[in-house]
Enzyme design. Structure first.
Site, PDB file in Angstrom:
ATOM      1  N   HIS A  18       0.835  -1.208   0.000  1.00  0.00           N
ATOM      2  CA  HIS A  18       0.000   0.000   0.000  1.00  0.00           C
ATOM      3  C   HIS A  18       0.873   1.262   0.000  1.00  0.00           C
ATOM      4  CE1 HIS A  18      -3.024  -2.670   2.345  1.00  0.00           C
ATOM      5  NE2 HIS A  18      -3.589  -2.422   1.183  1.00  0.00           N
ATOM      6  N   LYS A  42     -18.043  -5.525   8.785  1.00  0.00           N
ATOM      7  CA  LYS A  42     -16.852  -6.358   8.604  1.00  0.00           C
ATOM      8  C   LYS A  42     -16.009  -6.324   9.872  1.00  0.00           C
ATOM      9  CE  LYS A  42     -13.112  -6.818   5.257  1.00  0.00           C
ATOM     10  NZ  LYS A  42     -12.450  -6.177   4.132  1.00  0.00           N
ATOM     11  N   ARG A  91      -2.653  -6.078  -8.401  1.00  0.00           N
ATOM     12  CA  ARG A  91      -1.468  -6.928  -8.251  1.00  0.00           C
ATOM     13  C   ARG A  91      -1.377  -8.019  -9.291  1.00  0.00           C
ATOM     14  NH1 ARG A  91      -3.038  -7.582  -2.169  1.00  0.00           N
ATOM     15  NH2 ARG A  91      -4.895  -7.865  -3.407  1.00  0.00           N
ATOM     16  N   SER A 129      -2.946  -7.640   3.161  1.00  0.00           N
ATOM     17  CA  SER A 129      -3.080  -7.540   4.622  1.00  0.00           C
ATOM     18  C   SER A 129      -3.367  -8.900   5.250  1.00  0.00           C
ATOM     19  CB  SER A 129      -4.211  -6.566   4.982  1.00  0.00           C
ATOM     20  OG  SER A 129      -3.971  -5.308   4.415  1.00  0.00           O
TER      21      SER A 129
HETATM   22  O1  PNS Z   1      -8.866  -2.748   0.774  1.00  0.00           O
HETATM   23  P1  PNS Z   1     -10.184  -3.203   0.200  1.00  0.00           P
HETATM   24  O2  PNS Z   1     -10.978  -3.921   1.267  1.00  0.00           O
HETATM   25  O3  PNS Z   1     -10.030  -4.007  -1.055  1.00  0.00           O
HETATM   26  O4  PNS Z   1     -10.981  -1.852  -0.179  1.00  0.00           O
HETATM   27  C1  PNS Z   1     -12.285  -1.927  -0.662  1.00  0.00           C
HETATM   28  C2  PNS Z   1     -12.972  -0.539  -0.684  1.00  0.00           C
HETATM   29  C3  PNS Z   1     -12.897   0.111   0.675  1.00  0.00           C
HETATM   30  C4  PNS Z   1     -12.271   0.354  -1.698  1.00  0.00           C
HETATM   31  C5  PNS Z   1     -14.445  -0.763  -1.115  1.00  0.00           C
HETATM   32  O5  PNS Z   1     -14.991  -1.792  -0.356  1.00  0.00           O
HETATM   33  C6  PNS Z   1     -15.307   0.477  -0.974  1.00  0.00           C
HETATM   34  O6  PNS Z   1     -15.103   1.473  -1.636  1.00  0.00           O
HETATM   35  N1  PNS Z   1     -16.304   0.413  -0.076  1.00  0.00           N
HETATM   36  C7  PNS Z   1     -17.214   1.496   0.183  1.00  0.00           C
HETATM   37  C8  PNS Z   1     -18.640   1.085  -0.148  1.00  0.00           C
HETATM   38  C9  PNS Z   1     -18.975   1.345  -1.605  1.00  0.00           C
HETATM   39  O7  PNS Z   1     -18.807   2.427  -2.117  1.00  0.00           O
HETATM   40  N2  PNS Z   1     -19.536   0.308  -2.286  1.00  0.00           N
HETATM   41  C10 PNS Z   1     -19.996   0.409  -3.639  1.00  0.00           C
HETATM   42  C11 PNS Z   1     -18.957   0.103  -4.683  1.00  0.00           C
HETATM   43  S1  PNS Z   1     -18.551  -1.602  -4.795  1.00  0.00           S
END
Ligand code: PNS
Length: 166
Positions: A18, A42, A91, A129
């Protein structure tokens, strides 16, 4: 001309992968907002405030990098900040489907939002992570995978005798 970009994620915890993306992104944009998702549905190892605190500590001497938390829709957070660019790391092929779906859903919600995908630097292609938490919980070294502050926090958080990892 765009000014700022958002780099959203769970960061539970933040890894060197990151950090690589954030620092490289900071060469492309005057300001990067690292947006830590607060998701009550979560279970995370580190609370939102802890994740924010850790990331702020890492970038404390880099004023170009701001750290904030958000809940709810990413498009809403981006609109509140007046930001149209979202950076995500990509990735491997295995990331593609999830990222593609997320980008398209976000674009559907807010057509002016642009997703910018960055490849990790080679040493971080395998890193996430979940791997860090698992290796640490099983007694492996995470020294090359996360900054010292994260390693320290993992030690504080997890007793080696009772490695209850999410
Ligand atoms: O590190 P991650 O868990 O892959 O990040 C995921 C993240 C936080 C970018 C994604 O879950 C997110 O943007 N969540 C906010 C909710 C949202 O906007 N959902 C609609 C689009 S899928």
């Amino acid at each position: 001309m765009e000014s700022n970009a958002i780099y959203p994620g769970s960061f539970d915890p933040i890894t060197n992968g990151h950090i690589d993306i954030i620092r490289r992104g900071a060469k492309l944009f005057p300001r990067i907002v690292v947006a830590v998702l607060q998701n009550p549905k979560k279970t995370t190892l580190f609370a939102t405030e802890e994740r924010v605190e850790i990331i702020r500590e890492i970038f404390r001497q880099e004023p170009q990098i701001e750290v904030a938390s958000f809940h709810g829709l990413l498009v809403k957070f981006a609109a509140e900040r007046g930001i149209r660019i979202v950076i995500r790391g990509l990735r491997a092929v295995s990331d593609f489907e999830y990222e593609f779906q997320m980008a398209l859903m976000n674009q559907n919600l807010s057509p002016e939002l642009e997703f910018l995908f960055m490849m990790p630097s080679a040493p971080y292609t395998f890193l996430n992570s979940g791997v860090v938490k698992e290796v640490f919980a099983l007694g492996g070294s995470v020294r090359d995978l996360v900054p010292p502050v994260v390693e320290q926090r993992l030690h504080e958080k997890l007793s080696r005798d009772n490695p209850s990892i999410q």
